[in-house]
Design an enzyme around this catalytic site. Structure first.
Site, PDB file in Angstrom:
ATOM      1  N   ARG B 156       0.824  -1.216   0.000  1.00  0.00           N
ATOM      2  CA  ARG B 156       0.000   0.000   0.000  1.00  0.00           C
ATOM      3  C   ARG B 156       0.859   1.268   0.000  1.00  0.00           C
ATOM      4  O   ARG B 156       0.480   2.286   0.595  1.00  0.00           O
ATOM      5  CB  ARG B 156      -0.976   0.028   1.184  1.00  0.00           C
ATOM      6  CG  ARG B 156      -1.736  -1.252   1.412  1.00  0.00           C
ATOM      7  CD  ARG B 156      -2.489  -1.725   0.206  1.00  0.00           C
ATOM      8  NE  ARG B 156      -3.140  -3.019   0.437  1.00  0.00           N
ATOM      9  CZ  ARG B 156      -3.796  -3.685  -0.518  1.00  0.00           C
ATOM     10  NH1 ARG B 156      -3.837  -3.228  -1.749  1.00  0.00           N
ATOM     11  NH2 ARG B 156      -4.370  -4.831  -0.258  1.00  0.00           N
ATOM     12  N   LYS B 275       0.617  -8.389  14.145  1.00  0.00           N
ATOM     13  CA  LYS B 275      -0.599  -8.785  13.424  1.00  0.00           C
ATOM     14  C   LYS B 275      -0.655 -10.304  13.518  1.00  0.00           C
ATOM     15  O   LYS B 275       0.170 -10.998  12.920  1.00  0.00           O
ATOM     16  CB  LYS B 275      -0.507  -8.341  11.973  1.00  0.00           C
ATOM     17  CG  LYS B 275      -1.671  -8.802  11.083  1.00  0.00           C
ATOM     18  CD  LYS B 275      -1.516  -8.251   9.646  1.00  0.00           C
ATOM     19  CE  LYS B 275      -2.684  -8.688   8.765  1.00  0.00           C
ATOM     20  NZ  LYS B 275      -2.576  -8.105   7.400  1.00  0.00           N
ATOM     21  N   GLU B 279      -5.801 -12.376   8.408  1.00  0.00           N
ATOM     22  CA  GLU B 279      -5.452 -12.489   6.988  1.00  0.00           C
ATOM     23  C   GLU B 279      -4.306 -13.466   6.753  1.00  0.00           C
ATOM     24  O   GLU B 279      -3.384 -13.201   5.990  1.00  0.00           O
ATOM     25  CB  GLU B 279      -5.097 -11.111   6.409  1.00  0.00           C
ATOM     26  CG  GLU B 279      -6.299 -10.161   6.392  1.00  0.00           C
ATOM     27  CD  GLU B 279      -5.982  -8.786   5.832  1.00  0.00           C
ATOM     28  OE1 GLU B 279      -4.816  -8.364   5.925  1.00  0.00           O
ATOM     29  OE2 GLU B 279      -6.899  -8.135   5.312  1.00  0.00           O
ATOM     30  N   ARG B 323     -18.262  -9.066   8.883  1.00  0.00           N
ATOM     31  CA  ARG B 323     -16.868  -8.796   9.215  1.00  0.00           C
ATOM     32  C   ARG B 323     -16.712  -7.643  10.198  1.00  0.00           C
ATOM     33  O   ARG B 323     -15.794  -7.632  11.020  1.00  0.00           O
ATOM     34  CB  ARG B 323     -16.138  -8.489   7.898  1.00  0.00           C
ATOM     35  CG  ARG B 323     -14.814  -7.822   8.043  1.00  0.00           C
ATOM     36  CD  ARG B 323     -14.165  -7.660   6.693  1.00  0.00           C
ATOM     37  NE  ARG B 323     -12.996  -6.806   6.788  1.00  0.00           N
ATOM     38  CZ  ARG B 323     -12.213  -6.490   5.779  1.00  0.00           C
ATOM     39  NH1 ARG B 323     -12.451  -6.980   4.572  1.00  0.00           N
ATOM     40  NH2 ARG B 323     -11.155  -5.706   5.940  1.00  0.00           N
ATOM     41  N   LYS B 347      -8.030  -0.296  14.289  1.00  0.00           N
ATOM     42  CA  LYS B 347      -8.254   0.604  13.146  1.00  0.00           C
ATOM     43  C   LYS B 347      -9.431   1.521  13.450  1.00  0.00           C
ATOM     44  O   LYS B 347     -10.376   1.133  14.135  1.00  0.00           O
ATOM     45  CB  LYS B 347      -8.526  -0.190  11.874  1.00  0.00           C
ATOM     46  CG  LYS B 347      -7.295  -0.919  11.338  1.00  0.00           C
ATOM     47  CD  LYS B 347      -7.555  -1.560   9.978  1.00  0.00           C
ATOM     48  CE  LYS B 347      -6.282  -2.273   9.488  1.00  0.00           C
ATOM     49  NZ  LYS B 347      -6.450  -2.843   8.128  1.00  0.00           N
ATOM     50  N   ASP B 352     -12.159  -1.460   7.146  1.00  0.00           N
ATOM     51  CA  ASP B 352     -10.753  -1.334   6.763  1.00  0.00           C
ATOM     52  C   ASP B 352     -10.440  -0.023   6.067  1.00  0.00           C
ATOM     53  O   ASP B 352     -10.291   0.007   4.845  1.00  0.00           O
ATOM     54  CB  ASP B 352     -10.347  -2.503   5.856  1.00  0.00           C
ATOM     55  CG  ASP B 352      -8.833  -2.560   5.662  1.00  0.00           C
ATOM     56  OD1 ASP B 352      -8.122  -1.833   6.377  1.00  0.00           O
ATOM     57  OD2 ASP B 352      -8.372  -3.340   4.819  1.00  0.00           O
ATOM     58  N   GLU B 374      -5.374   3.040  15.119  1.00  0.00           N
ATOM     59  CA  GLU B 374      -4.515   2.914  13.944  1.00  0.00           C
ATOM     60  C   GLU B 374      -5.183   3.659  12.803  1.00  0.00           C
ATOM     61  O   GLU B 374      -6.271   3.281  12.360  1.00  0.00           O
ATOM     62  CB  GLU B 374      -4.320   1.424  13.583  1.00  0.00           C
ATOM     63  CG  GLU B 374      -3.486   1.207  12.333  1.00  0.00           C
ATOM     64  CD  GLU B 374      -3.257  -0.292  12.023  1.00  0.00           C
ATOM     65  OE1 GLU B 374      -3.071  -1.091  12.972  1.00  0.00           O
ATOM     66  OE2 GLU B 374      -3.275  -0.646  10.831  1.00  0.00           O
ATOM     67  N   GLU B 380      -4.621   4.060   0.737  1.00  0.00           N
ATOM     68  CA  GLU B 380      -4.968   2.773   0.132  1.00  0.00           C
ATOM     69  C   GLU B 380      -6.351   2.812  -0.503  1.00  0.00           C
ATOM     70  O   GLU B 380      -6.563   2.246  -1.574  1.00  0.00           O
ATOM     71  CB  GLU B 380      -4.932   1.664   1.195  1.00  0.00           C
ATOM     72  CG  GLU B 380      -5.410   0.315   0.670  1.00  0.00           C
ATOM     73  CD  GLU B 380      -5.386  -0.797   1.716  1.00  0.00           C
ATOM     74  OE1 GLU B 380      -4.905  -0.556   2.836  1.00  0.00           O
ATOM     75  OE2 GLU B 380      -5.839  -1.914   1.390  1.00  0.00           O
ATOM     76  N   HIS B 508     -16.227  -0.389   0.506  1.00  0.00           N
ATOM     77  CA  HIS B 508     -15.498  -1.490  -0.131  1.00  0.00           C
ATOM     78  C   HIS B 508     -16.086  -1.907  -1.483  1.00  0.00           C
ATOM     79  O   HIS B 508     -16.298  -3.099  -1.743  1.00  0.00           O
ATOM     80  CB  HIS B 508     -15.432  -2.703   0.795  1.00  0.00           C
ATOM     81  CG  HIS B 508     -14.038  -3.275   0.840  1.00  0.00           C
ATOM     82  ND1 HIS B 508     -13.292  -3.493  -0.298  1.00  0.00           N
ATOM     83  CD2 HIS B 508     -13.256  -3.669   1.882  1.00  0.00           C
ATOM     84  CE1 HIS B 508     -12.109  -3.983   0.046  1.00  0.00           C
ATOM     85  NE2 HIS B 508     -12.043  -4.083   1.359  1.00  0.00           N
ATOM     86  N   TRP B 531     -14.261 -10.514   0.781  1.00  0.00           N
ATOM     87  CA  TRP B 531     -13.356  -9.724  -0.047  1.00  0.00           C
ATOM     88  C   TRP B 531     -14.037  -9.270  -1.334  1.00  0.00           C
ATOM     89  O   TRP B 531     -13.382  -8.751  -2.235  1.00  0.00           O
ATOM     90  CB  TRP B 531     -12.085 -10.529  -0.380  1.00  0.00           C
ATOM     91  CG  TRP B 531     -11.143 -10.634   0.788  1.00  0.00           C
ATOM     92  CD1 TRP B 531     -11.328 -10.145   2.043  1.00  0.00           C
ATOM     93  CD2 TRP B 531      -9.855 -11.263   0.813  1.00  0.00           C
ATOM     94  NE1 TRP B 531     -10.253 -10.429   2.858  1.00  0.00           N
ATOM     95  CE2 TRP B 531      -9.327 -11.126   2.122  1.00  0.00           C
ATOM     96  CE3 TRP B 531      -9.080 -11.946  -0.135  1.00  0.00           C
ATOM     97  CZ2 TRP B 531      -8.076 -11.636   2.499  1.00  0.00           C
ATOM     98  CZ3 TRP B 531      -7.837 -12.452   0.233  1.00  0.00           C
ATOM     99  CH2 TRP B 531      -7.341 -12.292   1.546  1.00  0.00           C
TER     100      TRP B 531
END
Lengths: 688, 688
Positions: B156, B275, B279, B323, B347, B352, B374, B380, B508, B531
């Site tokens: 990113r 992390k 993922e 999610r 976050k 995201d 965060e 991104e 998203h 996703w």
């Protein structure tokens, strides 16, 4: 609720209309009409093609034929053939008498056909009678020029490959040949040149002439005469003659024999169209002869059969400092030297079918020789079949332009139609935009240009607005909610193209490899200078435009007073032609008070905004238009909107390098980078 | 007259300023100032880094050093070190007394440095004194997270390859390491994580730790502590341990030894960022242990050296229906189970880093464990470094959001800064947008996001507008003709991105292969459902949006009253979050009276128009900006304007398939075809 594309809605549509609205029927959709002016028809004999077409249309409109009666009654349409000199070969009159009968009078079957199509047009656009009109066409020859090659491609064609299937001919006859003839007859077109002016000599071979004959046989009932473009060097290529010198006996004989062969096959063959000594084509100058020598030789060969020669004046030379002057310079000395079955075919503008040009000064100036206009229906320089550009307005502007050659009112229309100079031979030609696409012309709205050419050829006093309106009513709907805004859109569309491509008299800023996108920067080492945009725009830190004044190339002198002086003066020159005639400084003060650079920016931006407005207008029309055509046109308008921004950004960013001035700050800013735009190389050498 | 790019103008520019305006100097340009508040300086010893930086800046502003005096006089700047508990470790005060001396008081050299940079900022933004201020930072740890990989790429990252030249280290030290430290110190950033949270275990190898040490040594004088992202499976990869079970003795010992090794090299090493079980990253759950087990093991290893663990809560599972709920569900039960040198890094939003999200409900809810935000500085999801998107407004919106967890006024700012929950450990992190590009951040305006992060980390009550203004004054000019309109542009810019990308709570809709362009239609067979954009927008013929109400995923229940009920009600939910929390019907009535579909269209269009307005604003700024940066920014804005139309067309044309309603007719129409847009596949897997 608005319809969206879906299997279901397409299905419903087909169910309702009986056939898809794919544009294949052009303006001849024969949609149901509630209030019909006739209940029966009366005619002698079999009525011929006119009755055949009427009945076919009637079946489309009503589901049944119009009953034939022997004794005309009220509401009977009577077809009458009679000698009637004022009507001429193609004219007709339609009159409803006091008993309610409508008499369609003409001298022959073809003129009856024109009358029938005229009646059908009136009915389809909402007229119910009574009728009282006489129609006599402006030009005796109303001809399409197909730039179709024998290999099936079309030079400057944007609607697919050629209609003419040379490989299949003469054995196989596409049903579209007849449909083509019908469409042309419906708007009064009576002639067509089948092949490209950059002519392949093979078209005159016996093999090909038999194919041409097959087409001519189909066209004949519809009154369409076939012409061919011929290659001046044909005798050398086809039969090995040493040269094609028009003053040499063997050559003259060859052409006479060829004419005989043609007329044996096609007794009503129209004649030849010739591009000679132009862009590399052979011609009489190759042997030190003149255009007149060449044309007259061919005219002699055709004369016994009443054939004619259309000799093109589209000539220019890279060595000359101003290409725009050359046709005049080369042809004026030949005025009066052509045989009486020769007509000189002159493009409307002195350069080459640009979005806007002044008229070619040969119009009206050439007084002893008949001159015919060559218009370009195919949008070589107006966005191909991607852009909606109704050309009726362009041609109206051209035809109504005053040449002053025989005093005020010597419009191009009147100097070419036999009114001012009483030549027997009058004609007008249009380079066709027709291909094998289902909708014939690529863009549905490009059909309107074919239509408008035919209508103006028939009557050059029709207004572009009237023609647009009648085309829309036949092609889409008579609903004024649709017709009014879309007519307005059509009437603005060509000016929008001028605005976003080359406003204020700019011309030929096109890309090298095609005439679609902008390349004002184009510089090909070793290229003909007159094929490069900089030859035309001459942008410098001082200003922009081609100086054709007394101090420049003096092209203004080719125009008759008072135009010559009007064009010569930077403050008297009409602003739409400013940069055609002047190299004007960037800070030249325009009539609205803006400086030239700013005005240029506003013009480009206006073009973009106009196309966006067309999109808005069109999207609102969704309730009135079938889904298939609605979406097709919507899609092309999207492309046009993107292209308009491309043009604007390319030209403004490029010229800004010279003007060194900001784009006025209230204008939408460029969204492209000049260097990125320079990298665009479309592969468009062949457009099928 | 406007300047255009030319060798000449660039030459003049370099001549005048002494160096090109390539953005490399960030906001530390030290441009000449006419009215300086000091004539001399007084300090003990050598004054350290603070005096060194002051003198370097002074030389830039005036061409000479500020004379040192032993006895302070009027207009002397006095550096004073004293124990002053209220100031804390990093705070300082600056006061001009009645004799005209200005006293900068702090407890240590780093705090003096902060004070000096604060003074320089005041001077560069037009302040001349007298001064009377105290500055104490909001968060004790103000940290950048670099997602830099050891191979030099940046996940990113949109500003070139990584600053860290791992291949050359420790032998070769890029001068940019110090420049980086200076820039961070100038805005109060005091920590940095050098490597990607998707951590390569090699970072903990002895070889790499020596490289890290070299960097830490350069950062130390500027008060920057180095942290590392660690791979939870490091013991298995680096030393072949059978597993990385956090409750197994060998594993715990491994980490203790690794900590010892690190601290031997870097005594002030900050700690680990982790992390885990996210993922595909390894983590304690691989061994049936909890996040707390994992974090606490690392915390124990670091504890002797005062190191800390930042444990990320960014977890989600394709098997879960929402999610957005998972971080809360997984971490709330662990509240209070972490050691006191662990802080949970969350976050800002529950999905995201989208252009707009509500705050993650963990903020304020997790009361016994310190929680840090965060933020993502790198864009991104906001147009990479092509789009101008000032994020100060986004972070202000987030920090000032009221969680209600301890009554009204429990803003995210106050539940993370130690005010409401008195945790000693407070921190805020930002994912860096820095790369080796000359201007550090790709887009010149992306520097403002680095700057704004630092300033907000120092003082989360600063307004986005104030920060934008001071950044502009330092980075470009203090001229209000420039600062006023460009501040306004910056303040609108993030909302513009929301409008043209995903307004009204949409999220998203990004392409599969990258997070730059739109792919609301994206459907990859076999892909994780969470996703795919349809997981989030759930467009149907009924409506659009993710139902997170009681009747849906019930994510609203994770929020404290009254938010939970407010978000739950379709008419009480703030409209910017409407489609985040609701699957609303297309004809849902918005507060302005429009139906949802229309409002969506207007929002997208507003975004496009906003970017066009930014272009206009920027172009007007040409007289105030150096040519190099003017053109660079102008070019990016052009890209942004094109992209905004791309986004608008893609989303509206796609969603229109479901809404089956027309785009309101007064809105600019789409210029792209959906099917064409679907074909766009950018090669953006790696962005360097």
């Amino acid at each position: 609720m608005k319809r969206l594309i879906s299997i279901y809605s397409l299905f419903c549509l087909v169910l309702f209309t009986g056939r898809a609205e794919d544009g294949s029927r052009l303006w001849l959709r024969n949609t149901p009409v509630t209030n019909l002016p006739f209940e029966s028809i009366s005619y002698r004999g079999d009525g011929g093609i006119a009755v055949q077409e009427l009945q076919q249309a009637w079946a489309g409109m009503t589901g049944s034929r119009l009953p034939r009666v022997d004794t005309p009654q009220a509401n009977t349409l009577v077809l009458k053939t009679e000698k009637n000199k004022p009507l001429g070969k193609d004219g007709f009159s339609i009159r409803t008498n006091e008993t309610g009968q409508t008499i369609l009078t003409a001298q022959n079957e073809t003129a009856h056909l024109y009358g029938i199509f005229h009646l059908l047009r009136l009915i389809q656009t909402g007229h119910t009678g009574p009728f009282n009109l006489t129609e006599i066409p402006t030009y005796s020859i109303r001809i399409l020029n197909h730039w179709d090659n024998l290999n099936g491609t079309i030079e400057r064609g944007y609607a697919g490959y050629s209609l003419w299937k040379w490989d299949e001919l003469p054995a196989t006859l596409s049903p579209r040949y007849e449909a083509y003839a019908r469409a042309n007859a419906s708007i009064g077109i009576n002639a067509t040149v089948l092949n490209n002016v950059n002519a392949n000599p093979q078209i005159l071979s016996t093999q090909y002439l038999e194919k041409v004959k097959a087409i001519a046989d189909i066209f004949r009932p519809y009154g369409i005469q076939v012409y061919l473009s011929v290659n001046f060097a044909s005798p050398t290529v086809l039969d090995g003659l040493a040269d094609a010198d028009p003053l040499r006996k063997e050559v003259r004989l060859w052409w006479k024999n060829k004419a005989k062969e043609i007329y044996t096959l096609i007794p009503d063959f129209g004649g030849f169209l010739v591009k000679a000594n132009s862009e590399g084509q052979p011609g009489p100058q190759d042997y030190g002869r003149t255009h007149a020598d060449g044309a007259n030789m061919l005219a002699e060969a055709l004369k016994p059969y009443k054939g004619i020669v259309m000799w093109r004046a589209f000539v220019y030379d890279p060595k000359e400092p101003d290409r725009a002057k050359q046709a005049y310079d080369e042809f004026m000395p030949l005025d009066g030297k052509f045989h009486d079955n020769v007509i000189v075919q002159v493009k409307n503008g002195p350069v080459d079918f640009q979005p806007r040009e002044p008229f070619t000064p040969l119009f009206g100036a050439m007084k002893k020789t008949p001159v015919m206009a060559e218009l370009q229906i195919t949008q070589e320089y107006l966005g191909f079949s991607n852009h909606l550009a109704y050309l009726g307005t362009m041609w109206e502007e051209f035809l109504q332009a005053d040449t002053w050659q025989a005093g005020e009112g010597s419009t191009v229309a009147r100097v070419t139609d036999g009114t001012i100079y009483p030549h027997k031979l009058t004609a007008i030609s249009g380079v066709a935009n027709i291909g094998e696409d289902t909708n014939w012309t690529g863009h549905h709205f490009a059909q309107a240009n074919w239509y408008a050419f035919g209508r103006l050829a028939w009557n050059h006093n029709l207004t572009a607005g009237a023609i647009a309106g009648e085309w829309l009513r036949q092609t889409f709907t008579t609903n004024p909610e649709f017709v009014t805004p879309v007519t307005e859109l059509m009437l603005q569309s060509r000016e929008a193209v001028v605005n976003y491509m080359m406003p204020l008299g700019l011309h030929h800023l096109f890309a090298w490899g095609h005439h679609y996108g902008p390349e004002p920067w184009c510089d090909i080492p070793g290229a003909r200078p007159d094929w490069l945009p900089s030859y035309y725009h001459k942008a410098s830190s001082y200003g922009i435009g081609f100086d054709r004044t007394h101090k420049g190339s003096n092209a203004v002198a080719q125009y008759h007073a008072p135009l010559s002086e009007q064009f010569n003066g930077i403050n008297t020159c009409p602003e739409p032609y400013l940069l055609w005639f002047h190299h004007a400084p960037w800070d030249h003060r325009m009539k609205n008070g803006r400086i030239l650079w700013d005005e240029l920016c506003y013009k480009y931006d206006t073009g973009v905004q106009q196309v966006r407005q067309f999109q808005k207008t069109w999207d609102r029309m969704q309730p009135y238009v079938d889904t298939e055509r609605f979406l097709h046109i919507q899609s092309r308008l999207r492309t046009q909107a993107r292209d308009a921004v491309w043009w604007k950004d390319a030209c403004l960013l490029y010229f800004q390098q010279y003007s060194k001035r900001p784009v006025p700050y209230d204008i939408e800013r460029p969204v492209h980078e000049l260097e990125e735009l320079k990298k665009i190389k479309l592969d468009m050498t062949h457009h099928n």
